[in-house]
Motif scaffolding. Structure first.
Motif, short mmCIF file in Angstrom:
data_model
loop_
_atom_site.label_atom_id
_atom_site.label_comp_id
_atom_site.label_asym_id
_atom_site.label_seq_id
_atom_site.Cartn_x
_atom_site.Cartn_y
_atom_site.Cartn_z
N PRO A 5 59.47 26.36 61.00
CA PRO A 5 60.76 26.55 60.33
C PRO A 5 61.66 25.33 60.54
O PRO A 5 61.70 24.75 61.61
CB PRO A 5 61.34 27.79 61.00
CG PRO A 5 60.15 28.54 61.50
CD PRO A 5 59.16 27.48 61.90
N GLY A 6 62.36 24.95 59.49
CA GLY A 6 63.27 23.82 59.54
C GLY A 6 62.65 22.50 59.13
O GLY A 6 63.37 21.55 58.85
N LYS A 26 61.86 22.69 52.30
CA LYS A 26 62.34 22.93 53.66
C LYS A 26 61.82 24.31 54.04
O LYS A 26 62.14 25.32 53.39
CB LYS A 26 63.86 22.90 53.74
CG LYS A 26 64.35 23.12 55.17
CD LYS A 26 65.84 23.00 55.28
CE LYS A 26 66.28 23.19 56.72
NZ LYS A 26 67.73 23.07 56.84
N LEU A 28 61.39 27.79 55.62
CA LEU A 28 62.25 28.83 56.18
C LEU A 28 61.46 29.68 57.17
O LEU A 28 61.93 29.96 58.27
CB LEU A 28 62.82 29.70 55.06
CG LEU A 28 63.64 28.93 54.02
CD1 LEU A 28 64.06 29.85 52.88
CD2 LEU A 28 64.85 28.28 54.67
N ARG A 29 60.25 30.08 56.77
CA ARG A 29 59.34 30.77 57.69
C ARG A 29 57.94 30.72 57.12
O ARG A 29 57.75 30.49 55.93
CB ARG A 29 59.78 32.19 57.99
CG ARG A 29 59.71 33.15 56.85
CD ARG A 29 60.07 34.58 57.33
NE ARG A 29 59.99 35.47 56.21
CZ ARG A 29 61.03 35.95 55.53
NH1 ARG A 29 62.25 35.62 55.88
NH2 ARG A 29 60.86 36.76 54.51
N ALA A 37 59.93 28.89 51.59
CA ALA A 37 60.63 27.61 51.73
C ALA A 37 61.63 27.42 50.60
O ALA A 37 61.46 27.97 49.51
CB ALA A 37 59.62 26.46 51.70
N TYR A 38 62.66 26.62 50.89
CA TYR A 38 63.54 26.18 49.83
C TYR A 38 62.85 25.01 49.15
O TYR A 38 62.48 24.02 49.79
CB TYR A 38 64.90 25.75 50.37
CG TYR A 38 65.82 25.28 49.26
CD1 TYR A 38 66.48 26.21 48.46
CD2 TYR A 38 65.98 23.94 48.97
CE1 TYR A 38 67.29 25.80 47.40
CE2 TYR A 38 66.78 23.51 47.93
CZ TYR A 38 67.43 24.46 47.15
OH TYR A 38 68.21 24.05 46.10
N VAL A 45 64.56 29.23 46.50
CA VAL A 45 63.62 29.67 47.53
C VAL A 45 62.35 30.13 46.82
O VAL A 45 62.40 30.88 45.84
CB VAL A 45 64.22 30.80 48.40
CG1 VAL A 45 63.18 31.35 49.35
CG2 VAL A 45 65.44 30.28 49.16
#
Length: 64
Positions: A5-6, A26, A28-29, A37-38, A45
């Motif tokens: 994540p991140g 990016k 997210l999980r 993810a974004y 998303v």
């Protein structure tokens, strides 16, 4: 594949229509089957199937 994540990644992905795209995401999980993810490409998303991810590469920052 270890995706945390991140993380911001460049990703090559093949969709359900066998179309190959390059995405900037990016995370997210994630789990063993999917990555939430974004997606900067689609500006929303998205959920990606791990089995359809062809490659990932971290985004390098300028000067790093």
């Amino acid at each position: 594949m270890s995706i945390k994540p991140g993380e911001r990644l460049e990703m090559i992905y093949i969709d359900h229509n066998n179309k190959i795209t390059q995405r900037t995401i990016k995370v997210l999980r994630s789990n063993e089957d999917t990555v939430l993810a974004y997606c900067y490409t689609k500006k929303q998303v998205r959920t990606f199937k791990v089995e359809n991810i062809l490659s990932t590469q971290p985004i390098r920052r300028m000067g790093a």
